[in-house]
Scaffold this motif. Structure first.
Motif, PDB file in Angstrom:
ATOM      1  N   VAL A 254      74.855  85.304  79.966  1.00 45.22           N
ATOM      2  CA  VAL A 254      75.886  86.095  79.650  1.00 45.22           C
ATOM      3  C   VAL A 254      75.686  87.600  79.680  1.00 45.22           C
ATOM      4  O   VAL A 254      74.446  88.010  80.251  1.00 45.22           O
ATOM      5  N   GLY A 255      76.517  88.470  80.115  1.00 41.84           N
ATOM      6  CA  GLY A 255      76.144  89.813  80.101  1.00 41.84           C
ATOM      7  C   GLY A 255      76.904  90.639  78.966  1.00 41.84           C
ATOM      8  O   GLY A 255      77.416  90.009  78.201  1.00 41.84           O
ATOM      9  N   PRO A 256      76.684  91.884  78.817  1.00 42.90           N
ATOM     10  CA  PRO A 256      77.198  92.861  77.616  1.00 42.90           C
ATOM     11  C   PRO A 256      78.662  92.701  77.987  1.00 42.90           C
ATOM     12  O   PRO A 256      79.355  92.512  79.011  1.00 42.90           O
ATOM     13  N   LYS A 257      79.442  93.020  77.010  1.00 47.17           N
ATOM     14  CA  LYS A 257      80.738  92.980  76.905  1.00 47.17           C
ATOM     15  C   LYS A 257      81.285  94.321  77.892  1.00 47.17           C
ATOM     16  O   LYS A 257      80.721  95.231  77.938  1.00 47.17           O
ATOM     17  N   GLY A 258      82.524  94.037  78.336  1.00 47.34           N
ATOM     18  CA  GLY A 258      83.204  94.999  79.284  1.00 47.34           C
ATOM     19  C   GLY A 258      82.652  95.187  80.686  1.00 47.34           C
ATOM     20  O   GLY A 258      82.952  96.118  81.492  1.00 47.34           O
ATOM     21  N   MET A 259      81.882  93.826  81.071  1.00 45.60           N
ATOM     22  CA  MET A 259      81.406  94.110  82.810  1.00 45.60           C
ATOM     23  C   MET A 259      82.772  93.938  83.616  1.00 45.60           C
ATOM     24  O   MET A 259      83.823  93.359  83.270  1.00 45.60           O
ATOM     25  N   ASP A 260      82.379  94.487  84.830  1.00 41.88           N
ATOM     26  CA  ASP A 260      83.429  94.728  85.864  1.00 41.88           C
ATOM     27  C   ASP A 260      83.672  93.245  86.515  1.00 41.88           C
ATOM     28  O   ASP A 260      82.776  92.514  86.676  1.00 41.88           O
ATOM     29  N   PRO A 261      84.874  92.626  86.408  1.00 42.79           N
ATOM     30  CA  PRO A 261      85.058  91.244  86.808  1.00 42.79           C
ATOM     31  C   PRO A 261      84.687  90.914  88.018  1.00 42.79           C
ATOM     32  O   PRO A 261      84.209  89.809  88.513  1.00 42.79           O
ATOM     33  N   ALA A 262      84.645  91.890  89.038  1.00 38.00           N
ATOM     34  CA  ALA A 262      84.087  91.735  90.234  1.00 38.00           C
ATOM     35  C   ALA A 262      82.506  91.450  90.412  1.00 38.00           C
ATOM     36  O   ALA A 262      82.076  90.536  91.020  1.00 38.00           O
ATOM     37  N   VAL A 263      82.004  92.101  89.476  1.00 40.29           N
ATOM     38  CA  VAL A 263      80.292  91.825  89.370  1.00 40.29           C
ATOM     39  C   VAL A 263      80.152  90.551  88.666  1.00 40.29           C
ATOM     40  O   VAL A 263      79.567  89.860  89.247  1.00 40.29           O
ATOM     41  N   VAL A 264      80.985  90.261  87.654  1.00 38.12           N
ATOM     42  CA  VAL A 264      80.970  88.816  86.958  1.00 38.12           C
ATOM     43  C   VAL A 264      80.868  87.618  87.978  1.00 38.12           C
ATOM     44  O   VAL A 264      80.184  86.945  88.175  1.00 38.12           O
ATOM     45  N   LYS A 265      82.042  87.871  89.026  1.00 35.73           N
ATOM     46  CA  LYS A 265      82.199  86.963  90.123  1.00 35.73           C
ATOM     47  C   LYS A 265      81.030  86.819  90.914  1.00 35.73           C
ATOM     48  O   LYS A 265      80.577  85.770  91.267  1.00 35.73           O
ATOM     49  N   LYS A 266      80.604  87.895  91.330  1.00 37.25           N
ATOM     50  CA  LYS A 266      78.958  88.136  92.292  1.00 37.25           C
ATOM     51  C   LYS A 266      78.000  87.397  91.558  1.00 37.25           C
ATOM     52  O   LYS A 266      77.333  86.577  92.091  1.00 37.25           O
ATOM     53  N   LEU A 267      78.027  87.513  90.191  1.00 36.31           N
ATOM     54  CA  LEU A 267      76.834  87.034  89.646  1.00 36.31           C
ATOM     55  C   LEU A 267      76.875  85.516  89.499  1.00 36.31           C
ATOM     56  O   LEU A 267      75.978  84.650  89.652  1.00 36.31           O
ATOM     57  N   HIS A 268      78.233  85.214  88.938  1.00 35.31           N
ATOM     58  CA  HIS A 268      78.790  83.691  88.972  1.00 35.31           C
ATOM     59  C   HIS A 268      78.298  82.940  90.228  1.00 35.31           C
ATOM     60  O   HIS A 268      77.828  81.879  90.249  1.00 35.31           O
TER      61      HIS A 268
END
Length: 324
Positions: A254-268
């Motif tokens: 998990v990351g901190p609350k409020g991450m950019d969805p595009a960054v979450v997708k790249k990480l995922h």
């Protein structure tokens, strides 16, 4: 340019900017090393798997992925440290399910479900119950019968109060109408001498005691997964024994609350490739673990369900006076 044309141009520019923003974030991320906070001590099974995953992911990101062990608080320290991190995707943490117990075991001012950006569910642990090889208890049925005939006298070791093994054993006891005596230890390093030395009658924990089963010093009565453990195919699961519990304590990133969805997708997407590589599957197999993949949406739903379930078990324990 007339006013109407200017407004139309400005609106189009804003729309283009709103689309380009996430695309640019995904394209440029990451531009520096990514740090993974490990919830447990270095040198253990989770550390071994995280380091393989990090090594796999580093060339995919084009940046180094660093693993930092942050043990403490029963596996909750890494998640709590994440609360102070920037939501830029460069600091992530392992999130064991012990984090979802915090509202019921401590006074906290934040909600473990809503304070994180869920990236990916990875795997879980393999648990079981074992007794000394020379114990008169030969099977799970023997253990239940002995506990029923001797209420409160069957002692079992776990790695601590409010841990997954402890709460699962209390859930088992409640379902079967038996009473056992929980003896908490700090970890497997303390549990093994206690069980082999006859200080406790059984151990209920992750199968870190597996080598002693293989050597013939311990007898494995059951495992807690959805299917039998590959290394111990003769040991039945709880569900096979009529106890409808599957417990593998899933965890992920998990990351901190409020991450950019595009960054979450790249990480995922990147970590999904990393955990599916053969060397990561192999290192998980050494510890009787398998992939328990969850998408960000599935992982968040799992968090919500887990927090609700843990509340029921802990409140029941408090009502009986077994914990404070």
């Amino acid at each position: 340019m007339q006013r109407r044309d200017f407004i139309r141009f400005a609106g189009a520019a804003a729309a283009t900017s709103s689309i380009a923003g996430p695309l640019h974030a995904q394209a440029s991320f990451p531009s520096q090393p990514i740090k993974l906070l490990l919830a447990f001590a270095a040198g253990g099974s989770t550390d071994a798997m995280f380091r393989v995953m990090a090594d796999n992911a580093s060339p995919l990101f084009g940046q180094t992925v660093i693993v930092e062990a942050k043990p403490g608080g029963g596996g909750t320290m890494a998640g709590q440290l994440l609360l102070q991190a920037k939501p830029d995707g460069y600091t992530l943490a392992q999130l064991p399910i012990s984090v979802f117990r915090l509202p019921y075991t401590q006074k906290i001012t934040w909600n473990p479900v809503t304070e994180f950006s869920y990236v990916i569910g990875i795997t879980g642990y393999s648990f079981g119950i074992a007794v000394p090889a020379d114990s008169p208890i030969k099977t799970w049925a023997d253990l239940v019968a002995w506990a029923k005939a001797n209420p409160g006298k069957l002692t079992y070791a776990t790695s601590g109060i409010y841990t997954t093994p402890h709460l699962t054993m209390e859930d088992i006891s409640h379902r079967l109408g038996i009473e056992m005596n929980h003896i908490p230890y700090k970890g497997m390093a303390e549990i093994i001498p206690a069980i082999l030395g006859g200080q406790v009658m059984a151990v209920a924990d992750s199968i870190g005691f597996g080598p002693h089963v293989v050597s013939g010093k311990l007898r494995l009565l059951c495992t807690w997964g959805a299917t039998r453990a590959k290394k111990f195919p003769d040991a039945p699961t709880l569900t096979e024994l009529g106890v409808p519990i599957v417990q593998n304590s899933p965890y992920g990133l998990v990351g901190p609350k409020g991450m950019d969805p595009a960054v979450v997708k790249k990480l995922h997407d990147t970590f999904k490739r990393a955990i599916e590589m053969n060397n990561h599957i192999e290192v998980m197999g050494r510890y009787d673990q398998e992939l328990l993949y969850m998408s960000p949406e599935q992982y968040r739903k799992f968090a919500e369900d887990t927090m609700a379930r843990e509340k029921v078990v802990i409140e029941r324990l408090k009502a009986t006076g077994k914990v404070t």
